[in-house]
Design a protein around this motif. Structure first.
Motif, PDB file in Angstrom:
ATOM      1  N   HIS A   1       7.441  -5.210 101.919  1.00  0.00           N
ATOM      2  CA  HIS A   1       6.798  -5.261 103.245  1.00  0.00           C
ATOM      3  C   HIS A   1       7.375  -4.179 104.158  1.00  0.00           C
TER       4      HIS A   1
ATOM      5  N   ALA B   1       6.084  -0.770 103.216  1.00  0.00           N
ATOM      6  CA  ALA B   1       4.687  -0.589 103.643  1.00  0.00           C
ATOM      7  C   ALA B   1       4.612  -0.330 105.153  1.00  0.00           C
ATOM      8  N   LEU B   2       5.496  -0.976 105.914  1.00  0.00           N
ATOM      9  CA  LEU B   2       5.515  -0.740 107.364  1.00  0.00           C
ATOM     10  C   LEU B   2       5.981   0.684 107.673  1.00  0.00           C
TER      11      LEU B   2
ATOM     12  N   ALA C   1       5.513   3.190 105.691  1.00  0.00           N
ATOM     13  CA  ALA C   1       4.352   4.025 105.327  1.00  0.00           C
ATOM     14  C   ALA C   1       3.294   3.988 106.417  1.00  0.00           C
TER      15      ALA C   1
ATOM     16  N   PRO D   1       2.605   8.718 108.939  1.00  0.00           N
ATOM     17  CA  PRO D   1       2.401   9.549 107.753  1.00  0.00           C
ATOM     18  C   PRO D   1       0.953   9.491 107.286  1.00  0.00           C
TER      19      PRO D   1
ATOM     20  N   ALA E   1      -1.677  -1.189 101.280  1.00  0.00           N
ATOM     21  CA  ALA E   1      -0.387  -1.879 101.435  1.00  0.00           C
ATOM     22  C   ALA E   1       0.068  -1.813 102.890  1.00  0.00           C
ATOM     23  N   ALA E   2      -0.163  -0.651 103.529  1.00  0.00           N
ATOM     24  CA  ALA E   2       0.198  -0.509 104.944  1.00  0.00           C
ATOM     25  C   ALA E   2      -0.664  -1.440 105.802  1.00  0.00           C
TER      26      ALA E   2
ATOM     27  N   ALA F   1       0.638  -4.988 105.416  1.00  0.00           N
ATOM     28  CA  ALA F   1       1.906  -5.186 106.139  1.00  0.00           C
ATOM     29  C   ALA F   1       1.670  -5.242 107.648  1.00  0.00           C
TER      30      ALA F   1
ATOM     31  N   ARG G   1       0.046  -8.539 108.546  1.00  0.00           N
ATOM     32  CA  ARG G   1       1.054  -9.603 108.515  1.00  0.00           C
ATOM     33  C   ARG G   1       1.853  -9.583 109.821  1.00  0.00           C
TER      34      ARG G   1
END
Lengths: 171, 86
Positions: free
Chosen positions: A71, A74-75, A77, B17, B27-28, B31, B34
């Motif tokens: 997690h 991903a944050l 990123a 980025p 995935a970002a 996240a 969430r």
């Protein structure tokens, strides 16, 4: 299947789903997803999920920590500073499930559970932890797939290890 | 500074980025969703503690009162005043 075995399996499945929900909420997620189901599979009485995952150097605590790290990655990123991402990825626990009302889970948990159930039925054997491992290993996308990739674990290798475990005679 | 204002600050000062990998982008998104869910829960709890009605919470979130209530009532039930009826 004889009624006593069926009852035992139903109880194990109920415990698995309840455990997954409790794990999700302890990690700050409202509903269990595939990664929480995988964590819950470690505690199934057959012990096969634990044995498969340990072949890849992951026990339950290490996997849980790796999910939080996933997690955070991903944050980062998404543009958050790494220190803030680390702080925010480890979410505070929500209140434990009350055990009443309708059981809710995310689509990824439903997919993993359905895949695992189908594998167990097709092999005419009770649901085992390794079925859950094989099911999540078969999911091409999502948090678990990303997590495995980050850890350098091939999904096909994990699925093969789960299949190998399921072929072992029950002890 | 509250946790979510710290987050917004962190987002604004960081360089976002670029990625052309859909898996990394998704995935970002997961996240961030969430994180947004968590920020929403904390904001709703704080609003209710300050006496906001479900109608006000819903308006602020841009959703229907029913949607806001359905999403949060189970968690907030039993806290504070009888907000569910307002």
């Amino acid at each position: 299947m004889n009624p006593m075995k069926m009852l035992r399996e139903m109880r194990a499945i109920k415990d698995l789903l309840t455990d997954a929900e409790g794990i999700a909420r302890s990690m700050g997620d409202e509903q269990p997803a595939a990664e929480h189901l995988l964590l819950a599979a470690f505690d199934l009485p057959d012990g096969s999920a634990d044995r498969v995952m340990r072949r890849f150097g992951l026990d339950r605590d290490r996997l849980r920590a790796a999910i939080v790290e996933q997690h955070a990655a991903a944050l980062v990123a998404a543009g958050l500073r790494p220190d803030v991402a680390d702080q925010l990825s480890d979410a505070p626990a929500l209140e434990p499930p009350t055990g009443s009302g309708i059981y809710r889970s995310s689509p990824s948990a439903q997919e993993a559970f359905q895949r695992a159930g189908a594998m167990a039925r097709s092999a005419r054997r009770p649901l085992a932890g390794a079925h859950i491992v094989a099911a999540v290993a078969g999911m091409e996308h999502g948090t678990v797939a990303q997590l495995l990739e980050r850890l350098g674990i091939e999904r096909s290798a994990l699925a093969a290890a789960a299949a190998d475990e399921l072929e072992r005679p029950a002890s | 500074m509250t946790e979510w204002t710290a987050t917004v600050y962190a987002l604004t000062v960081a360089e976002v980025p670029q990625t052309d990998d859909p898996s990394a982008a998704f995935a970002a998104v997961v996240a961030l969703r969430r994180l947004a869910d968590r920020m929403e829960r904390e904001a709703v709890d704080e609003a209710l503690a300050r006496g906001w009605t479900w109608q006000q919470v819903a308006q602020a979130l841009g959703v229907s009162r029913q949607a806001a209530h359905k999403r949060h009532a189970r968690r907030t039930r039993g806290r504070g005043a009888t907000q569910e009826d307002r």
